[in-house]
Design a protein around this motif. Structure first.
Motif, PDB file in Angstrom:
ATOM      1  N   GLU A  32       0.824  -1.210   0.000  1.00  0.00           N
ATOM      2  CA  GLU A  32       0.000   0.000   0.000  1.00  0.00           C
ATOM      3  C   GLU A  32       0.853   1.252   0.000  1.00  0.00           C
ATOM      4  O   GLU A  32       0.566   2.222  -0.704  1.00  0.00           O
ATOM      5  N   LEU A  33       1.941   1.256   0.785  1.00  0.00           N
ATOM      6  CA  LEU A  33       2.820   2.421   0.832  1.00  0.00           C
ATOM      7  C   LEU A  33       3.452   2.692  -0.529  1.00  0.00           C
ATOM      8  O   LEU A  33       3.468   3.837  -1.010  1.00  0.00           O
ATOM      9  N   GLU A  34       3.964   1.642  -1.158  1.00  0.00           N
ATOM     10  CA  GLU A  34       4.631   1.815  -2.448  1.00  0.00           C
ATOM     11  C   GLU A  34       3.646   2.210  -3.543  1.00  0.00           C
ATOM     12  O   GLU A  34       3.967   3.004  -4.432  1.00  0.00           O
ATOM     13  N   LYS A  35       2.427   1.677  -3.455  1.00  0.00           N
ATOM     14  CA  LYS A  35       1.390   2.026  -4.429  1.00  0.00           C
ATOM     15  C   LYS A  35       1.022   3.510  -4.328  1.00  0.00           C
ATOM     16  O   LYS A  35       0.883   4.210  -5.344  1.00  0.00           O
ATOM     17  N   VAL A  36       0.874   3.991  -3.108  1.00  0.00           N
ATOM     18  CA  VAL A  36       0.509   5.392  -2.900  1.00  0.00           C
ATOM     19  C   VAL A  36       1.635   6.317  -3.328  1.00  0.00           C
ATOM     20  O   VAL A  36       1.404   7.369  -3.939  1.00  0.00           O
TER      21      VAL A  36
END
Length: 260
Positions: A32-36
């Motif tokens: 989720e962090l990398e996607k955001v």
């Protein structure tokens, strides 16, 4: 190229752990962090974490770092990321750090807390963040057992079976048991932790609290290096990564309540 530190809090209930996994395995915090980040800055990044929390484990003070060319001021990063991240993940702080900083390798010590709901009837407001144990636990016996775990030991008996760790030697600076409002908390502060180590410690201390393990047997369990001698692995939802320290400050300076 900047090296950016992020301090995070997240509820691990809906995540398949921190570490990125194939999408078919479920959501992960790292994913989720990398996607955001990619959505905000059109940039692929790889997040390095202080601790790879397992499925269902929570964090109040997780630390990660990433390399980026984004020009956004550090104080604007939390607001930007939190506007897109799921509501159960929050960036608490962002700051630029030296190039050599590594969230895992630079850590001096970490604090984990394991919470046990020791009421006869489960508390509905604690059900996601504590392990329910209806049998009354003897916290004095638990603390006696915990005291034997403090210090530098080979913790192979408290590591998941089949662990690939190169060394099982770790130092626990503090292992404390406290009770408040029907809830018991096991606090472990150490220079590093093996896979499932805190959850196995929690399961072992609960057995001591039930009278199933003699607290004085802990040194023999450590010496045996035999996983089957220790208690069961406690449920993941009771565990929280609370704090990661990088400056080497004494834990008691930050958390005076853990002093004997």
């Amino acid at each position: 190229m900047r090296n950016i530190l992020l301090r995070l809090a997240y509820d691990g209930t809906n995540y398949h752990g921190f570490q990125r996994q194939p999408e078919e395995h479920g959501l992960t915090v790292q994913g989720e962090l990398e996607k955001v980040w990619k959505k905000l800055f059109a940039e692929e990044v790889k997040v390095i974490t202080a601790g790879r929390t397992d499925t269902g484990v929570h964090a109040a003070g997780q630390v990660v770092n990433l390399s980026s060319e984004a020009r956004i001021p550090e104080d604007k990063i939390p607001k930007a990321m939190n506007s897109i991240l799921p509501c159960d993940i929050r960036v608490l702080e962002a700051r630029d750090v030296p190039a050599e900083f590594n969230a895992r390798k630079s850590a001096k010590w970490k604090r984990y807390d394991y919470r046990i709901d020791n009421g006869k009837i489960p508390n509905v407001f604690r059900r996601l963040y504590s392990c329910h144990e209806p049998i009354p636990l003897d916290t004095k016996a638990m603390q006696m057992a915990a005291s034997f775990l403090e210090g530098t030991h080979n913790f192979r008996a408290f590591a998941a079976a089949g662990s690939s760790a190169k060394s099982f030697v770790r130092t626990l600076y503090h292992c404390k048991v406290s009770r408040m409002d029907g809830q018991i908390m096991i606090t472990c502060i150490g220079n590093g932790f093996l896979y499932n180590m805190v959850r196995i410690i929690a399961g072992t201390l609960m057995d001591a609290g039930k009278g199933r393990i003699d607290p004085n047997a802990i040194p023999m369990i450590l010496e045996s290096q035999d996983r089957t001698k220790a208690g069961a692995t406690a449920l993941a939802k009771g565990l929280t990564l609370t704090f990661v320290e990088y400056d080497g400050t004494d834990p008691i300076t930050i958390f005076p309540e853990i002093e004997p």
